[in-house]
Design an enzyme around this catalytic site. Sequence first.
Site, PDB file in Angstrom:
ATOM      1  N   ARG A  44       0.830  -1.206   0.000  1.00 38.19           N
ATOM      2  CA  ARG A  44       0.000   0.000   0.000  1.00 38.19           C
ATOM      3  C   ARG A  44       0.866   1.258   0.000  1.00 38.19           C
ATOM      4  O   ARG A  44       0.449   2.323  -0.443  1.00 38.19           O
ATOM      5  CB  ARG A  44      -0.977  -0.004   1.190  1.00 38.19           C
ATOM      6  CG  ARG A  44      -1.887   1.200   1.248  1.00 38.19           C
ATOM      7  CD  ARG A  44      -3.166   0.933   2.031  1.00 38.19           C
ATOM      8  NE  ARG A  44      -2.889   0.288   3.319  1.00 38.19           N
ATOM      9  CZ  ARG A  44      -2.396   0.907   4.384  1.00 38.19           C
ATOM     10  NH1 ARG A  44      -2.113   2.194   4.335  1.00 38.19           N
ATOM     11  NH2 ARG A  44      -2.182   0.247   5.492  1.00 38.19           N
TER      12      ARG A  44
ATOM     13  N   LYS B  61      -7.007   6.432 -19.187  1.00 40.13           N
ATOM     14  CA  LYS B  61      -7.218   6.944 -20.540  1.00 40.13           C
ATOM     15  C   LYS B  61      -5.961   6.702 -21.390  1.00 40.13           C
ATOM     16  O   LYS B  61      -5.528   5.590 -21.515  1.00 40.13           O
ATOM     17  CB  LYS B  61      -7.610   8.423 -20.465  1.00 40.13           C
ATOM     18  CG  LYS B  61      -8.673   8.719 -19.408  1.00 40.13           C
ATOM     19  CD  LYS B  61     -10.030   8.113 -19.716  1.00 40.13           C
ATOM     20  CE  LYS B  61     -10.992   8.174 -18.545  1.00 40.13           C
ATOM     21  NZ  LYS B  61     -11.137   9.477 -17.908  1.00 40.13           N
TER      22      LYS B  61
ATOM     23  N   ASP C   8      -4.750  18.961 -14.919  1.00 42.05           N
ATOM     24  CA  ASP C   8      -5.155  17.630 -15.359  1.00 42.05           C
ATOM     25  C   ASP C   8      -4.795  17.534 -16.843  1.00 42.05           C
ATOM     26  O   ASP C   8      -5.405  18.185 -17.684  1.00 42.05           O
ATOM     27  CB  ASP C   8      -6.666  17.469 -15.133  1.00 42.05           C
ATOM     28  CG  ASP C   8      -7.178  16.081 -15.498  1.00 42.05           C
ATOM     29  OD1 ASP C   8      -6.538  15.398 -16.318  1.00 42.05           O
ATOM     30  OD2 ASP C   8      -8.236  15.696 -14.956  1.00 42.05           O
TER      31      ASP C   8
ATOM     32  N   TYR D 278     -13.922  18.440 -15.677  1.00 36.73           N
ATOM     33  CA  TYR D 278     -14.329  17.028 -15.784  1.00 36.73           C
ATOM     34  C   TYR D 278     -15.394  16.732 -14.715  1.00 36.73           C
ATOM     35  O   TYR D 278     -15.242  17.128 -13.556  1.00 36.73           O
ATOM     36  CB  TYR D 278     -13.098  16.142 -15.583  1.00 36.73           C
ATOM     37  CG  TYR D 278     -13.418  14.672 -15.493  1.00 36.73           C
ATOM     38  CD1 TYR D 278     -13.846  13.966 -16.610  1.00 36.73           C
ATOM     39  CD2 TYR D 278     -13.316  13.993 -14.289  1.00 36.73           C
ATOM     40  CE1 TYR D 278     -14.147  12.627 -16.529  1.00 36.73           C
ATOM     41  CE2 TYR D 278     -13.615  12.643 -14.196  1.00 36.73           C
ATOM     42  CZ  TYR D 278     -14.027  11.967 -15.318  1.00 36.73           C
ATOM     43  OH  TYR D 278     -14.338  10.636 -15.237  1.00 36.73           O
TER      44      TYR D 278
HETATM   45  C1  PLP Z   1     -11.493  10.015 -16.668  1.00 43.62           C
HETATM   46  C2  PLP Z   1     -10.946  11.323 -16.225  1.00 43.62           C
HETATM   47  C3  PLP Z   1     -10.640  11.566 -14.861  1.00 43.62           C
HETATM   48  C4  PLP Z   1     -10.907  10.542 -13.773  1.00 43.62           C
HETATM   49  O1  PLP Z   1     -10.103   9.423 -13.918  1.00 43.62           O
HETATM   50  P1  PLP Z   1     -10.521   7.952 -13.331  1.00 43.62           P
HETATM   51  O2  PLP Z   1      -9.358   7.106 -13.723  1.00 43.62           O
HETATM   52  O3  PLP Z   1     -11.803   7.570 -13.968  1.00 43.62           O
HETATM   53  O4  PLP Z   1     -10.656   8.118 -11.863  1.00 43.62           O
HETATM   54  C5  PLP Z   1     -10.104  12.789 -14.521  1.00 43.62           C
HETATM   55  N1  PLP Z   1      -9.882  13.751 -15.440  1.00 43.62           N
HETATM   56  C6  PLP Z   1     -10.177  13.566 -16.759  1.00 43.62           C
HETATM   57  C7  PLP Z   1      -9.916  14.681 -17.711  1.00 43.62           C
HETATM   58  C8  PLP Z   1     -10.714  12.360 -17.188  1.00 43.62           C
HETATM   59  O5  PLP Z   1     -11.012  12.181 -18.493  1.00 43.62           O
END
Ligand code: PLP
Length: 365
Positions: free
Chosen positions: A53, A202, A177, A106
């Site tokens: 962890r 992603k 992000d 998001y």
């Molecule tokens: C999908 C996404 C997230 C969240 O990510 P998870 O892996 O689903 O927790 C955050 N920011 C953006 C721009 C995203 O496309």
Amino acid sequence: MKPGSRAVHAGYRKAARAPLSPPIVQTSVYVYDSLEDYDAVARGEIPGHYYARTSNENVAMLAEAVAELEGAEAGVATSSGMAAIAVAITALAPRPCPIVAPLDLYGGTWVLFRQELEPIGYSVRTVDFRDLDAVAGAIEGAGLVVCETITNPLVRIADLEAIGRLAAERGLPVLVDNTFATPVLCRPLELGASMVVHSATKYIGGHSDLTAGVAVGSREQVRAAAQRASRLGTTLGPFEAWQLAEALMEAPGVSGVHYPTLPGSAQEELARRLLPDGAGGMLAVQLDGGRAAVQRLLDRLGMVTFAASLAGVETTISHPEVTSHRYLTPEERAGLGIHPGTVRISAGIEEAEDIVEDFLQALGD
Ligand SMILES: *Cc1c(COP(=O)(O)O)cnc(C)c1O
């Protein structure tokens, strides 16, 4: 090494006789024969792991790889993108404060702010990040700026240089992000960001088969919060996305296409400056016929499938109204430019011609 080569090799230093592909270290705990040794590892004085962890070799490799790609000192991999965002926010703003964020944040981050952070004392000031005067006004007295390089679903670009300057003048950290752009297209730390987060679910993962997140920044900012081993992979189709956007503008039933570098786009100049290698594989399309037109498109698409997530090797289409932005009211969605006929397309790495053909046949009579 150029970014493309770094994406293959980052994070894993192969000594002689080491396996070419890193073995999965599948253990929750490690053996030690000396208390002193354990103590030194736990204090971070010598490299090693003691409990999964806290850290794991594979998770560390992923974090290091993304850190290297982003030009960061260090990184931490987490169980999801949302975990990375939560960890990074609390690293940069440990005490409740006003957070400045774009209107078209998001959906998951929006819900995190509204449902988790506001109840414990943070407040969120949302502004249109295309309006730098509004950002400058909102920044006064705030504790953190959060934004996205390219937003979801309308692929708007944040002027990271200008936002970084505004924040730096007031000593504010900026969390970016970078999920939609990836470090191949944009490295926000070079443009003034304090930390960068990714939903590795992603593009960083790229095969729609894992859930993971990464946060990178300076050594002090980055904390170990890793839980799960993940493998690094990359996929990107900026040229395909651009080709797809041009073709769709002419298609029947389409009233608008959002793509940052599309000729005539309000953000074309900014996109070409900030993202010289392309604006990524994400685009949004406005269909005239509202939700019914979207359902018709979904019914008729062959190769392209409906999926609520994005950025895999396969092209997918999503409908923000029923997926990512379902927790907003219709008025809030309309304010952002998300209508019942808005679809987001995540261009995969199939042949561009096949993607375009599938959309054109599905949109036709
Ligand atoms: C999908 C996404 C997230 C969240 O990510 P998870 O892996 O689903 O927790 C955050 N920011 C953006 C721009 C995203 O496309």
